[in-house]
Design a protein around this motif. Structure first.
Motif, PDB file in Angstrom:
ATOM      1  N   ASN A   9       0.966  -1.161  -0.008  1.00 25.88           N
ATOM      2  CA  ASN A   9       0.096  -0.080  -0.053  1.00 25.88           C
ATOM      3  C   ASN A   9       0.970   1.207   0.105  1.00 25.88           C
ATOM      4  OD1 ASN A   9      -2.412  -1.160  -0.101  1.00 25.88           O
ATOM      5  ND2 ASN A   9      -2.629  -1.389   2.124  1.00 25.88           N
ATOM      6  N   HIS A  10       2.330   1.195   0.091  1.00 21.28           N
ATOM      7  CA  HIS A  10       3.339   2.069   0.005  1.00 21.28           C
ATOM      8  C   HIS A  10       4.004   2.211  -1.165  1.00 21.28           C
ATOM      9  CE1 HIS A  10       1.735   2.009   4.043  1.00 21.28           C
ATOM     10  NE2 HIS A  10       2.105   2.959   4.361  1.00 21.28           N
ATOM     11  N   GLN A  11       4.491   3.128  -1.707  1.00 27.32           N
ATOM     12  CA  GLN A  11       5.309   3.228  -2.797  1.00 27.32           C
ATOM     13  C   GLN A  11       6.771   3.928  -2.469  1.00 27.32           C
ATOM     14  OE1 GLN A  11       5.005   2.033  -5.489  1.00 27.32           O
ATOM     15  NE2 GLN A  11       2.761   1.490  -5.320  1.00 27.32           N
ATOM     16  N   ASP A  12       7.991   3.311  -2.219  1.00 27.30           N
ATOM     17  CA  ASP A  12       9.193   3.833  -2.139  1.00 27.30           C
ATOM     18  C   ASP A  12       9.379   5.025  -2.859  1.00 27.30           C
ATOM     19  OD1 ASP A  12       9.328   2.128   0.178  1.00 27.30           O
ATOM     20  OD2 ASP A  12      10.225   0.614  -1.140  1.00 27.30           O
ATOM     21  N   ARG A  13       9.732   5.972  -2.375  1.00 27.51           N
ATOM     22  CA  ARG A  13      10.349   7.271  -3.272  1.00 27.51           C
ATOM     23  C   ARG A  13      11.825   7.165  -3.449  1.00 27.51           C
ATOM     24  NH1 ARG A  13       6.899  12.169  -0.414  1.00 27.51           N
ATOM     25  NH2 ARG A  13       8.230  11.585   1.288  1.00 27.51           N
ATOM     26  N   ALA A  14      12.289   7.745  -4.528  1.00 27.54           N
ATOM     27  CA  ALA A  14      13.780   7.992  -4.831  1.00 27.54           C
ATOM     28  C   ALA A  14      14.616   8.196  -3.338  1.00 27.54           C
ATOM     29  CB  ALA A  14      14.053   8.797  -6.057  1.00 27.54           C
ATOM     30  N   ASP A  15      13.940   9.034  -2.646  1.00 22.47           N
ATOM     31  CA  ASP A  15      14.706   9.630  -1.396  1.00 22.47           C
ATOM     32  C   ASP A  15      14.911   8.537  -0.400  1.00 22.47           C
ATOM     33  OD1 ASP A  15      12.447   9.829  -0.391  1.00 22.47           O
ATOM     34  OD2 ASP A  15      12.384  11.931  -0.459  1.00 22.47           O
ATOM     35  N   GLY A  16      14.180   7.563  -0.514  1.00 19.75           N
ATOM     36  CA  GLY A  16      14.101   6.447   0.474  1.00 19.75           C
ATOM     37  C   GLY A  16      12.904   6.577   1.471  1.00 19.75           C
ATOM     38  N   GLU A  17      12.327   7.729   1.384  1.00 22.07           N
ATOM     39  CA  GLU A  17      11.168   7.843   2.384  1.00 22.07           C
ATOM     40  C   GLU A  17       9.981   6.856   1.776  1.00 22.07           C
ATOM     41  OE1 GLU A  17       9.986  11.723   3.268  1.00 22.07           O
ATOM     42  OE2 GLU A  17      12.087  12.437   3.137  1.00 22.07           O
ATOM     43  N   VAL A  18       9.237   6.680   2.449  1.00 26.76           N
ATOM     44  CA  VAL A  18       7.831   5.829   2.330  1.00 26.76           C
ATOM     45  C   VAL A  18       6.792   6.832   2.108  1.00 26.76           C
ATOM     46  CG1 VAL A  18       6.217   3.943   2.899  1.00 26.76           C
ATOM     47  CG2 VAL A  18       8.612   3.814   3.358  1.00 26.76           C
ATOM     48  N   SER A  19       6.168   6.970   1.065  1.00 27.56           N
ATOM     49  CA  SER A  19       4.867   7.855   0.998  1.00 27.56           C
ATOM     50  C   SER A  19       3.558   6.992   1.312  1.00 27.56           C
ATOM     51  CB  SER A  19       4.920   8.010  -0.421  1.00 27.56           C
ATOM     52  OG  SER A  19       4.285   7.184  -1.434  1.00 27.56           O
ATOM     53  N   GLY A  20       2.400   7.891   1.415  1.00 28.92           N
ATOM     54  CA  GLY A  20       1.301   7.436   1.760  1.00 28.92           C
ATOM     55  C   GLY A  20       0.593   6.303   0.797  1.00 28.92           C
ATOM     56  N   PRO A  21      -0.497   5.849   1.168  1.00 30.89           N
ATOM     57  CA  PRO A  21      -0.923   4.733   0.336  1.00 30.89           C
ATOM     58  C   PRO A  21      -1.458   5.188  -1.221  1.00 30.89           C
ATOM     59  CG  PRO A  21      -2.689   5.687   1.898  1.00 30.89           C
ATOM     60  CD  PRO A  21      -1.428   6.225   2.107  1.00 30.89           C
ATOM     61  N   THR A  22      -1.376   4.287  -2.004  1.00 32.24           N
ATOM     62  CA  THR A  22      -1.599   4.682  -3.453  1.00 32.24           C
ATOM     63  C   THR A  22      -2.985   4.545  -3.940  1.00 32.24           C
ATOM     64  OG1 THR A  22       0.578   4.256  -4.057  1.00 32.24           O
ATOM     65  CG2 THR A  22      -0.757   4.570  -5.942  1.00 32.24           C
ATOM     66  N   PRO A  23      -3.769   5.497  -4.478  1.00 33.43           N
ATOM     67  CA  PRO A  23      -4.910   5.006  -4.778  1.00 33.43           C
ATOM     68  C   PRO A  23      -5.031   4.147  -6.033  1.00 33.43           C
ATOM     69  CG  PRO A  23      -4.744   7.645  -4.799  1.00 33.43           C
ATOM     70  CD  PRO A  23      -3.438   6.753  -4.561  1.00 33.43           C
ATOM     71  N   ARG A  24      -6.240   3.594  -6.230  1.00 33.84           N
ATOM     72  CA  ARG A  24      -5.962   2.433  -7.424  1.00 33.84           C
ATOM     73  C   ARG A  24      -6.119   2.940  -8.710  1.00 33.84           C
ATOM     74  NH1 ARG A  24     -10.826  -0.479  -6.470  1.00 33.84           N
ATOM     75  NH2 ARG A  24     -11.679   1.416  -5.716  1.00 33.84           N
ATOM     76  N   HIS A  25      -6.827   4.075  -8.849  1.00 38.57           N
ATOM     77  CA  HIS A  25      -6.770   4.729 -10.317  1.00 38.57           C
ATOM     78  C   HIS A  25      -5.823   5.454 -10.776  1.00 38.57           C
ATOM     79  CE1 HIS A  25      -8.373   6.912 -13.780  1.00 38.57           C
ATOM     80  NE2 HIS A  25      -9.405   6.067 -13.901  1.00 38.57           N
TER      81      HIS A  25
END
Length: 197
Positions: A9-25
């Motif tokens: 449910n999270h995407q790893d950003r290039a800076d190594g931080e974890v962003s919030g959940p990703t919507p399906r669309h």
């Protein structure tokens, strides 16, 4: 949910931080701040035994809307590719469009007058998200009114009108594109509310 979004449910950003959940669309208008409930109840749990009795009603209505849209588009495609004659096209399409529009207006009216205001009272921080959905309803109403007018012309026309068929098909496509985004965004906001309350 696709395999790529199902794995986390999270995407790893290039800076190594974890962003919030990703919507399906992929073109979702939902902001990360609005997805705090979605994070607690992600789509892969919506039909689980703990939640299905709360979530399935809404999801089943949306599944029916999507099915009706696919059938309408299929009939229109068949006519434009020459697989069915104009009389069959009219007989199959016109009553289905009428029922489809009725069902959508009914569903949106219930949401606008009942559910959405209730959800905003429960979660005021989601008001902006529901305003996005409300604007979709206004846009969809306009498209559905156009579709209804074209359908009335189709139902009463005596001769084949390819230009009318083309306009009707394009309006169906426009409705389908907006509905795809709208229903998915709506589910990402609403289904966790239903499941967690």
């Amino acid at each position: 949910m696709t395999a790529s979004t199902q794995k986390s449910n999270h995407q790893d950003r290039a800076d190594g931080e974890v962003s919030g959940p990703t919507p399906r669309h992929p073109d979702s208008r939902l902001e990360a701040d609005w997805l705090f409930l979605y994070e607690k109840l992600p789509p892969n749990q919506w039909y689980s035994a703990d939640y299905v009795y709360k979530t399935s009603g809404w999801l089943n209505i949306h599944a029916d809307i999507r099915k009706r849209q696919r059938i309408l588009t299929h009939i229109s495609d068949a006519y434009h590719s020459g697989d069915i004659e104009c009389s069959e096209y009219r007989a199959q399409l016109s009553p289905r469009i009428h029922q489809y529009i009725f069902k959508l207006h009914q569903h949106h009216s219930i949401e606008d007058k009942g559910y959405f205001p209730q959800f905003i009272r429960m979660y005021p921080q989601l008001k902006s998200g529901f305003e996005v959905l409300d604007r979709d309803h206004v846009h969809l109403d306009s498209l559905l009114n156009e579709l209804q007018g074209l359908n009335s012309q189709l139902a009463t026309s005596e001769a084949e009108d390819k230009a009318l068929g083309g306009q009707l098909h394009q309006t169906l496509v426009d409705v389908s594109v907006l509905l795809s985004q709208h229903l998915t965004d709506e589910e990402d906001l609403v289904i966790p509310i239903l499941g967690l309350n």
